[in-house]
Design an enzyme around this catalytic site. Structure first.
Site, PDB file in Angstrom:
ATOM      1  N   CYS A   2     -14.453   4.430  15.579  1.00  0.00           N
ATOM      2  CA  CYS A   2     -15.350   3.856  16.583  1.00  0.00           C
ATOM      3  C   CYS A   2     -14.597   3.174  17.728  1.00  0.00           C
ATOM      4  CB  CYS A   2     -16.265   2.813  15.965  1.00  0.00           C
ATOM      5  SG  CYS A   2     -17.284   3.451  14.645  1.00  0.00           S
ATOM      6  N   ARG A  27      -9.969   8.612  19.918  1.00  0.00           N
ATOM      7  CA  ARG A  27      -9.977   7.928  18.628  1.00  0.00           C
ATOM      8  C   ARG A  27     -10.777   8.701  17.582  1.00  0.00           C
ATOM      9  NH1 ARG A  27      -8.813   2.317  19.031  1.00  0.00           N
ATOM     10  NH2 ARG A  27     -10.228   1.821  17.333  1.00  0.00           N
ATOM     11  N   TRP A  76     -18.027   6.810  14.905  1.00  0.00           N
ATOM     12  CA  TRP A  76     -17.528   7.732  13.879  1.00  0.00           C
ATOM     13  C   TRP A  76     -18.302   7.354  12.626  1.00  0.00           C
ATOM     14  CZ3 TRP A  76     -14.999   7.700   9.147  1.00  0.00           C
ATOM     15  CH2 TRP A  76     -14.324   8.879   8.793  1.00  0.00           C
ATOM     16  N   ASN A 102     -17.337  -1.875  15.393  1.00  0.00           N
ATOM     17  CA  ASN A 102     -16.346  -1.006  14.756  1.00  0.00           C
ATOM     18  C   ASN A 102     -15.980  -1.680  13.447  1.00  0.00           C
ATOM     19  OD1 ASN A 102     -14.181   0.556  13.985  1.00  0.00           O
ATOM     20  ND2 ASN A 102     -12.795  -0.190  15.582  1.00  0.00           N
ATOM     21  N   GLY A 103     -16.020  -0.940  12.335  1.00  0.00           N
ATOM     22  CA  GLY A 103     -15.708  -1.517  11.031  1.00  0.00           C
ATOM     23  C   GLY A 103     -16.825  -1.224  10.052  1.00  0.00           C
ATOM     24  N   GLU A 482       4.139  17.442   6.195  1.00  0.00           N
ATOM     25  CA  GLU A 482       3.655  17.198   7.547  1.00  0.00           C
ATOM     26  C   GLU A 482       3.174  18.496   8.195  1.00  0.00           C
ATOM     27  OE1 GLU A 482       2.730  14.723   9.046  1.00  0.00           O
ATOM     28  OE2 GLU A 482       2.796  15.150  11.184  1.00  0.00           O
ATOM     29  N   LYS A 486      -0.578  19.084   9.607  1.00  0.00           N
ATOM     30  CA  LYS A 486      -0.845  19.469  10.996  1.00  0.00           C
ATOM     31  C   LYS A 486      -1.780  20.671  11.032  1.00  0.00           C
ATOM     32  CE  LYS A 486       0.042  16.752  13.058  1.00  0.00           C
ATOM     33  NZ  LYS A 486       0.434  15.593  12.402  1.00  0.00           N
ATOM     34  N   GLU A 489      -5.341  19.781   9.821  1.00  0.00           N
ATOM     35  CA  GLU A 489      -6.001  18.859  10.752  1.00  0.00           C
ATOM     36  C   GLU A 489      -6.652  19.583  11.929  1.00  0.00           C
ATOM     37  OE1 GLU A 489      -3.918  14.556  11.318  1.00  0.00           O
ATOM     38  OE2 GLU A 489      -2.597  16.248  11.673  1.00  0.00           O
ATOM     39  N   HIS A 505       4.531  25.416 -11.759  1.00  0.00           N
ATOM     40  CA  HIS A 505       3.778  24.647 -12.750  1.00  0.00           C
ATOM     41  C   HIS A 505       2.287  24.649 -12.420  1.00  0.00           C
ATOM     42  CE1 HIS A 505       7.465  23.384 -14.648  1.00  0.00           C
ATOM     43  NE2 HIS A 505       7.939  23.025 -13.462  1.00  0.00           N
ATOM     44  N   LYS A 605      -8.272   9.041  15.279  1.00  0.00           N
ATOM     45  CA  LYS A 605      -6.877   8.711  15.588  1.00  0.00           C
ATOM     46  C   LYS A 605      -6.461   7.418  14.897  1.00  0.00           C
ATOM     47  CE  LYS A 605      -3.048   9.175  17.977  1.00  0.00           C
ATOM     48  NZ  LYS A 605      -2.185  10.209  17.379  1.00  0.00           N
TER      49      LYS A 605
END
Ligand code: G6P
Length: 610
Positions: A2, A27, A76, A102-103, A482, A486, A489, A505, A605
């Site tokens: 948010c 964000r 969000w 926000n929160g 990573e 990427k 995402e 395994h 973000k």
């Protein structure tokens, strides 16, 4: 996550709010809204599911929103699906008080039940609406009094922006565990989740701390503690150029930021290398302290956690001290073994990730010293750490991090070298070789970036593979983590990363003809071992894209379908180079799928909720 923007001044608020929201888009959000106080019509709210442009169109369709004080918000969704009615601002039942948040208000259900029992009707499913309704409940002519009562009643995390129609010349703000900044200008004040939203208007800001309340008019700013006692705040000047938050001719911020990596890494390391030594000014890592260190605990989330995974190999090898890497969301609830001799190394681009912040506080509570690696100057994590080393990556706008990741790695390498120098755990020759290799990284990054057409070509071959596995050992495994993140995402392809030796395994049962395996094999001492695992997946029909160093191109090429290489470097520094083909591969695959690269679905973000 948010985003909040607020304006009070002598100009029309709406264009400033909409522009601020556009700058906060990065964000991550799913809906947006504005509330503006119109002197003739009172509080006016427009809010909608979807992009800022949808909101701007709706505002325009109403002939604009007039007024010189207002709030904007990108949401969000957490409590309640993305929808028009769940979007912020939320307004008290009688329309007097508008709130953006926000929160997460953790005890919202109990408060909602209480307010409903007094006859209040709720319009949305959100936790935020209880704040607007509770403010109205406590409001008896003084909005600041109502705000203090509310913040003592709610639990959880919040950055709040509030407008009350009875005092329409001012904005009220309050904060706990979610970021909020105030900006100062000639005849106006702004508030925002981060500086990108306001940098166009002012560079003079201050950061609200937990428990603080701010009251802003066009000409005045007062900050109070939770009991309305005045607080003196230090103003800071923000240096970031506005152009840094613009695309500068690139199709996407992500590509621009990938291309900026040589400069970002150079800016991060150069000032910290003097006369052949690493100099970390203001960092209290004395030989005595380091000798008594029992452990380094790395605490981070997402890509910053992956930097931690790579850091473990480097730090343990160079310092011969145990390094534990914890996901911050796990660390905070795992009763960690931390002593006053533990160094907590906290890694965060935004400096606001709520789990990482909570991990930092837990580590401090248990007596650890906290050294953080942070990109956003003045962020909460930076302010709450004993020492901070900033990454000089500049603003990172694309949700998928690239240049921040690279600069975090560079700072880890600086810390490793610095501590090894203090402790005498590496020879002078090894120290010099590593330092020289680190200084060569920016130029080598340029070389890797020059090869991007080859990566684009390979992406065009492989982009339709529905499932991808990344394998590697040691540092290569950290890079694989990573690379896999990427890809998922931004392209939404299923992908997983495995330590190459672990594949057999269980996971190898998923390999079948046509599965894509990206094998990262730069580390010389495990190269042959990884190649054995490559043979295992090849013989089960996998297509293999290999990533290694120039000197092993031929050796790898004999087994895999295609090879991408990066210049040779010291093993400790391999991730800095190997990650770039991963970033570009993910970028081009996502491009070929037509994905919204800078704003991938469901992602944020800066993750300011648990
Ligand atoms: C989000 C971002 C990731 C980032 C993670 C940790 O999930 O999308 O790119 O790695 O948060 O963020 P931080 O700001 O603490 O590094």
């Amino acid at each position: 996550m948010c985003g909040i923007v607020g304006f009070v001044g002598k100009k029309e608020a709406t264009p400033i709010l909409l522009e601020g929201l556009r700058r906060l888009e990065y964000r991550g959000y799913d809906s947006a809204g504005v509330a503006v106080y119109d002197p003739e019509r009172g509080l006016q709210v427009v809010k909608t599911k979807g992009r800022i442009q949808v909101l701007a169109d709706q505002v325009a369709a109403r002939g604009g929103l007039r007024g010189q004080v207002g709030l904007g918000h990108t949401r969000w969704a957490t409590h309640g699906a993305p929808s028009d009615v769940n979007s912020h601002p939320h307004v008290s039942e009688n329309g007097r008080i508008a709130v953006v948040h926000n929160g997460i208000i953790e005890n919202y259900a109990e408060i909602k039940e209480f307010l409903q029992s007094t006859g209040v009707h709720f319009a949305s499913e959100t936790d935020t609406e209880v704040v607007a309704q509770l403010l109205e409940y406590y409001y008896h002519g003084n909005i600041l009094d109502a705000v203090t009562k509310v913040i003592h009643r709610i639990q959880g995390a919040y950055a709040l922006g509030i407008v009350c129609a009875d005092c329409p010349d001012r904005l009220i703000a309050a904060r706990k565990d979610s970021p909020l900044i105030l900006g100062f200008g000639e005849g106006f004040h702004v508030l925002a989740s981060d500086v990108t939203a306001v940098i166009e208007h002012t560079r003079e800001v201050c950061y609200l701390d937990d428990g603080e309340i701010a009251e802003l008019t066009a000409d005045h700013c007062w900050v109070y503690d939770a009991y309305l006692r005045p607080v003196e705040k230090e103003r800071r000047h923000v240096d970031w150029e506005i152009s840094a938050a613009e695309k500068g001719g690139y199709e996407h911020f992500m590509l621009k930021e990938i291309m900026e990596q040589p400069k970002a890494v150079r800016d991060t390391i150069s000032p910290r290398i003097q006369d052949g030594r690493v100099v970390l000014d203001g960092v209290e890592l004395t030989p005595e302290y380091l000798k008594n260190l029992d452990k380094i605990y790395i605490i981070a989330c997402g890509s910053s956690y992956h930097v931690g995974m790579a850091a473990k190999y480097t730090l343990e090898r160079m310092l011969r001290k145990p390094v534990e890497v914890a996901l911050a969301s796990e660390f905070r609830y795992c009763d960690p073994i931390v002593t006053p001799h533990t160094l907590a190394l906290v890694i965060s681009q935004s400096g606001e990730t709520i789990d990482t912040l909570a991990g930092l506080r837990e580590a401090r509570r248990l007596g650890a010293r906290v050294l953080s690696i942070v990109n956003v100057v003045g962020s909460t994590i930076a302010r709450e750490s004993d020492n901070v080393l900033y990454t000089w990556a500049g603003p990172e706008i694309a949700v998928a991090t690239t240049k921040a990741y690279s600069t975090q790695l560079a700072v880890v390498d600086l810390i490793a070298l610095y501590c090894a120098g203090q402790m005498g755990t590496v020879s002078r020759a090894e120290y010099d070789a590593l330092l020289a290799a680190l200084q060569a990284i920016p130029e080598q990054l340029e070389t890797v970036l020059e090869r991007r057409e080859e990566i684009q070509y390979l992406a065009s071959i492989y982009f339709n593979h529905p499932s991808v596995f990344f394998i590697g050992r040691n540092m290569d495994y950290a890079v694989g983590l990573e690379g896999s993140l990427k890809l998922k995402e931004i392209s939404y392809l299923h992908s997983e990363a495995y330590a190459a030796g672990e594949l057999k395994h269980g996971t190898i049962s998923l390999i079948e003809p046509g599965t894509l395996v990206v094998a990262v094999a730069g580390c010389g001492h495990v190269f042959e071992k990884t190649m054995s695992n490559v043979v295992e997946v090849k013989s089960r029909g996998a297509d293999v894209l290999g990533v290694t160093v120039d000197s092993r191109r031929e050796a790898m090429g004999r087994t895999v379908d295609h090879v991408l290489t990066v210049p040779d470097t010291e093993t400790a520094l391999l991730p800095s180079l190997e990650v770039v083909p991963m970033q570009l591969f993910a970028y081009y695959v996502a491009l070929m799928h037509g994905c919204d690269i800078d704003k991938p679905r469901n992602l944020a973000k800066s993750v300011t909720v648990e």
